[in-house]
Structures are given as C-alpha cells and as structure tokens.
Design an enzyme around this catalytic site. Structure first.
Site, PDB file in Angstrom:
ATOM      1  N   HIS A 157       0.824  -1.208   0.000  1.00 10.12           N
ATOM      2  CA  HIS A 157       0.000   0.000   0.000  1.00 10.12           C
ATOM      3  C   HIS A 157       0.858   1.258   0.000  1.00 10.12           C
ATOM      4  O   HIS A 157       0.361   2.355  -0.247  1.00 10.12           O
ATOM      5  CB  HIS A 157      -0.926  -0.002   1.215  1.00 10.12           C
ATOM      6  CG  HIS A 157      -2.246   0.660   0.976  1.00 10.12           C
ATOM      7  ND1 HIS A 157      -2.369   1.891   0.355  1.00 10.12           N
ATOM      8  CD2 HIS A 157      -3.512   0.286   1.264  1.00 10.12           C
ATOM      9  CE1 HIS A 157      -3.638   2.229   0.284  1.00 10.12           C
ATOM     10  NE2 HIS A 157      -4.360   1.271   0.820  1.00 10.12           N
ATOM     11  N   ASP A 312      -7.500   9.157   3.933  1.00 13.31           N
ATOM     12  CA  ASP A 312      -8.335   8.713   5.044  1.00 13.31           C
ATOM     13  C   ASP A 312      -8.775   9.929   5.838  1.00 13.31           C
ATOM     14  O   ASP A 312      -7.947  10.660   6.387  1.00 13.31           O
ATOM     15  CB  ASP A 312      -7.551   7.754   5.951  1.00 13.31           C
ATOM     16  CG  ASP A 312      -7.292   6.424   5.276  1.00 13.31           C
ATOM     17  OD1 ASP A 312      -8.120   6.020   4.433  1.00 13.31           O
ATOM     18  OD2 ASP A 312      -6.269   5.783   5.566  1.00 13.31           O
ATOM     19  N   SER A 385     -15.112   1.709   0.961  1.00 11.94           N
ATOM     20  CA  SER A 385     -16.029   1.378  -0.131  1.00 11.94           C
ATOM     21  C   SER A 385     -15.276   0.832  -1.336  1.00 11.94           C
ATOM     22  O   SER A 385     -14.333   1.458  -1.818  1.00 11.94           O
ATOM     23  CB  SER A 385     -16.800   2.625  -0.564  1.00 11.94           C
ATOM     24  OG  SER A 385     -17.540   2.352  -1.751  1.00 11.94           O
ATOM     25  N   ASP A 395     -10.202 -11.438 -16.300  1.00 13.07           N
ATOM     26  CA  ASP A 395     -10.086 -12.531 -17.274  1.00 13.07           C
ATOM     27  C   ASP A 395      -8.691 -12.521 -17.892  1.00 13.07           C
ATOM     28  O   ASP A 395      -8.334 -11.614 -18.633  1.00 13.07           O
ATOM     29  CB  ASP A 395     -11.155 -12.350 -18.357  1.00 13.07           C
ATOM     30  CG  ASP A 395     -11.127 -13.457 -19.395  1.00 13.07           C
ATOM     31  OD1 ASP A 395     -10.314 -14.398 -19.263  1.00 13.07           O
ATOM     32  OD2 ASP A 395     -11.924 -13.368 -20.352  1.00 13.07           O
TER      33      ASP A 395
END
Length: 455
Positions: A157, A312, A385, A395
């Site tokens: 991250h 955040d 979210s 795919d």
C-alpha cells in the site's frame, strides 16, 4: 484442514530494460497502511481453460513480465530515508511468483467467506526482513485437486492504492489475453509534489491526523489490540438497502442531495457497532472514510495516476447521538467528512505532512507487530467502499473468476462494502472484522434492525 504444497518460487522481472533510479513518493504513499494488502480470486475450469496444467502458470508469468515494463515501480524496492519517509528504488529486482497445489476442491470453500483456509493461498510477506528486501508485489497460483485454481496477490500500500492496484491487475490481464494496454500508467508523483519541500503552513485544520478516540477510562489501546477477532460477510439485499436509504433520507431537507448507498450503509454499520460494543452514551467514536482525490482536485490528477491518491478522513460522533438520533444523522456526519476533501484540503494536508519532522506516528504498521500508529478498533472502525472500483471480471484468457474478495483481514474495526457480484440483483456485502466477543451481537442488531424497519 487441507494441505498446500509449494512447488516453486520464482522472481519475475520486467521483460525489457526499464528506467532505474529513485522515485520520490508522495505524502499519501507514506502514511496510513504501508504494509501489503491481499486480494484473492477463484476460477473454475472453463471451455477455454489452458492445458497442460503449467500453461496457466507460464501465461501468468510471461504476461506479468511484460506488464512490469510500463508498471516498473512494482518491480523495485522501498527503502527508508529517515524521518519515517520512504523512497522507491526502481531497480527491476522483480516480483515474487509462487506456485502451489492443494488437495482441496473448490466446493470445500462453500460461500467463500474469508477464513483461515485462505492463509496458505495468499503469499506470506516476511516482515522480519528489512523493507528493501521485500518485493512490493507477491503473487501465488494454487491449483486444486478438482482442476480449479486460486490466484491471489498481495501488494504494498506504500506503492499503490486500491484504484492503482486494480489498474495494474486489469492491464496485466489484457496483456495475458493478447490485447494492448488500455491506459498507460502515469508514474510521476510530482503531480502531488512528491519530494518537494512544503509551500507553507497548512491552511486548514487537520484534526483527522490526531489519534482516534480511546475507550473511556483507558489511557491507551494496547489491550484492545490484543483481543481475538473474527470475520463475517453480511449480505444486504436491494430491498433492504432501499429501505435503509428511505429511512436515512426521511428527515433530510429537500435541498440536500439524497444520501448515497455508502453514506447510508456505513452510517448503519457505525450505529450497529456502537450497540454491539455496548458503548455508553458519552463514548466518543470515529469512523474512518477513504476518499479518492483524483477527480476532486483542480485540475484532476492525470488519467492513470499510479500511486496513492486516496485520503483517510474521519467522521466523529458520540455513541449516544448515533444510537438515539435517526439514521440520517450518522449519514450526515459521513457526508460532511467526505465533502471536506476539496482541492484546497488536499494541498493543505500535504503541507501539514511535509512540515512533520517524522511521519512514523501516521503509519499503520500493525502487520509489522507494532502497537503504534492509528488503530480503528473499539471504539472506532473504518468502512472502506469498493462500490465504484472495477473489482470483478478479471479474465486472463480463461474466463472470469467465480469469486473475488479481500484476503485475510484480522484487525478489529476493518470493514469493506462491496457489490455482491454473484447475485446480480443489486445486493451489497459488508465484510467486517470485529472482536469475537462482539460479533454475534453485531449480527443481531444488523439484521434485527433491518427486519424491524421493513416490517
């Protein structure tokens, strides 16, 4: 418990020479969670399944090597430069690719709820090593005895946020299918003044960088961090969601835009958490909200910006207000918090962080065993979210996954809201990690209050 046998571990490097040197990181890259975040995908054999068995592994490794050419920061290594700050050394050292096989069958996973079963299916990051020895990206391919596969990855991250991670994964899949890149990554983090000195002092108040509230009567959260947690995935049907939105919007003034799915459901989760944890009315509580700033800035960040651009921010309230006031109150607290993230706010917050002599206290190092940094467990929580992220339909040439979800997450207060792709009926899922002692009560309030509202 099934067994997983590890067949091999490979280093995959960019297929061609790439730029080498130190890439400055922005302040958003260096705060919050700076460890790795896992995701997992399960695939059932389809008509266009590649054979023999090693063809899938070879296809993934070869296309990954090609993907690492435009996305070369993922093949580099982070290193500390003092004051809790990091740089990314673009040195083409590569990413780790693990092949494994399991005696499990796909049907053994039932509803695919995150559980300890996942632990051996997701690459393990050895945080006892120095950070400059850790690949930002680790991938694992596990073949099951029924012929199905699991593809999982864990990605730093500190290098990318969710939007950028999904950008990379989708482009990797396009290359595996023999298609060209759709969006070239924009790699220059100078777009967020990475590496530059502050322009001045912050222009706005940034109390969101303060540590979140503690339980009343406690001077730290050390004991709360130690408590056993459990994970559940709770489904909210479209009629249930519509009823919650109707309730949240009941007392809204006509000139105020209707509360969204996220604002409504996150507010509802927050209320239920206060009830389940049996907070006193005076207990302060915070809810962490992750806001993507890409399109909120003036001008918007370049298309394909590759890095962290999610911030955040924190909604606050007392437990008493959340529980006794209408649901619209919780939704309004979340709405106000999201709307703070303007162009001026982003630049002011960057200057706030640039003026800090040390960023360590803003970093979430829980995967490193630290008891410092932000903690969004009891009496707080974070609700992230995934509703607008392109998380489904990955795919690589043999069809789309039958299940995609977060990997293991075992920190109290971590939660995600994501669409339920399996039903296709507009229902949502709440993936929630909570202290084990509170989970049953949370479920009872969560479903009990919804049923009561619908009746």
């Amino acid at each position: 418990m099934s067994t997983v046998r590890f067949k091999g571990c490979y280093t995959v490097k960019p297929a061609e020479a790439t730029w080498t040197g130190s890439l400055y990181l922005s302040e958003w890259d260096m705060i919050g969670t700076i460890t790795h975040v896992p995701t997992i995908y399960f695939y059932r054999p389809s008509q266009n399944w590649l054979t023999p068995a090693d063809s899938i592994a070879n296809t993934l490794k070869q296309s990954l090597s090609r993907a690492l050419v435009p996305f070369y920061p993922l093949a580099g290594r982070l290193h500390w430069i003092g004051g809790g700050r990091l740089e990314l050394n673009c040195n083409a050292m590569g990413v780790q690719f693990i092949e494994a096989e399991s005696d499990s069958k796909l049907d053994d996973f039932g509803e695919f709820s995150p559980s300890p079963k996942y632990n051996l299916l997701i690459p393990t990051v050895d945080y006892s090593l120095p950070i400059h020895d850790l690949p930002p990206l680790l991938v694992q391919l596990t073949t099951f005895s029924c012929g199905a596969i699991c593809f999982s990855l864990t990605i730093s991250h500190a290098v990318v946020d969710g939007q950028s991670a999904l950008h990379f994964i989708s482009e990797w899949a396009r290359l595996a299918r023999g298609e060209p890149l759709e969006t070239v990554p924009f790699l220059d983090r100078k777009a967020l003044r990475a590496g530059d000195p502050p322009i001045g002092l912050p222009r706005l108040d940034h109390s969101e960088f303060d540590h979140p509230p503690l339980l009343l009567g406690q001077s730290n959260n050390v004991e709360e961090r130690k408590k056993k947690t459990t994970v559940s995935i709770l489904k909210v049907s479209k009629p249930q969601l519509e009823k919650l939105k109707e309730i949240a919007n009941e007392d809204r003034h006509s000139h105020i835009r209707a509360y969204t799915r996220y604002e409504t459901l996150a507010g509802y989760v927050w209320r239920c958490a206060c009830k389940a944890r049996e907070h006193s009315a005076e207990q302060p509580t915070a809810l962490g909200v992750c806001v993507d700033s890409r399109s909120r800035m003036q001008p918007p960040l370049p298309r394909g910006y590759f890095g962290n651009a999610t911030l955040d921010v924190v909604a606050t309230s007392s437990a008493g207000e959340l529980v006794t006031k209408p649901l619209g109150f919780a939704a309004s607290r979340i709405r106000e918090t999201i709307e703070k993230v303007t162009n001026e706010y982003v630049w002011s917050a960057i200057d706030y962080l640039k003026n800090q002599p040390d960023l360590t206290r803003f970093q979430d190092l829980h995967a490193l065993g630290s008891d410092h940094g932000p903690f969004y467990g009891n009496p707080n929580l974070g609700v992230v979210s995934w509703l607008t992220l392109p998380i489904y339909g990955l795919d690589f040439g043999w069809g789309k996954e039958i299940y995609m979800g977060p990997g293991t997450h075992d920190f109290d207060g971590d939660s995600l809201i994501l669409p339920d792709d399996r039903g296709g009926d507009g229902s949502l899922l709440v993936a929630l990690c909570f202290q084990a002692q509170h989970m049953d009560a949370f479920k009872q309030y969560f479903y009990g209050d919804i049923l009561q509202a619908i009746e």
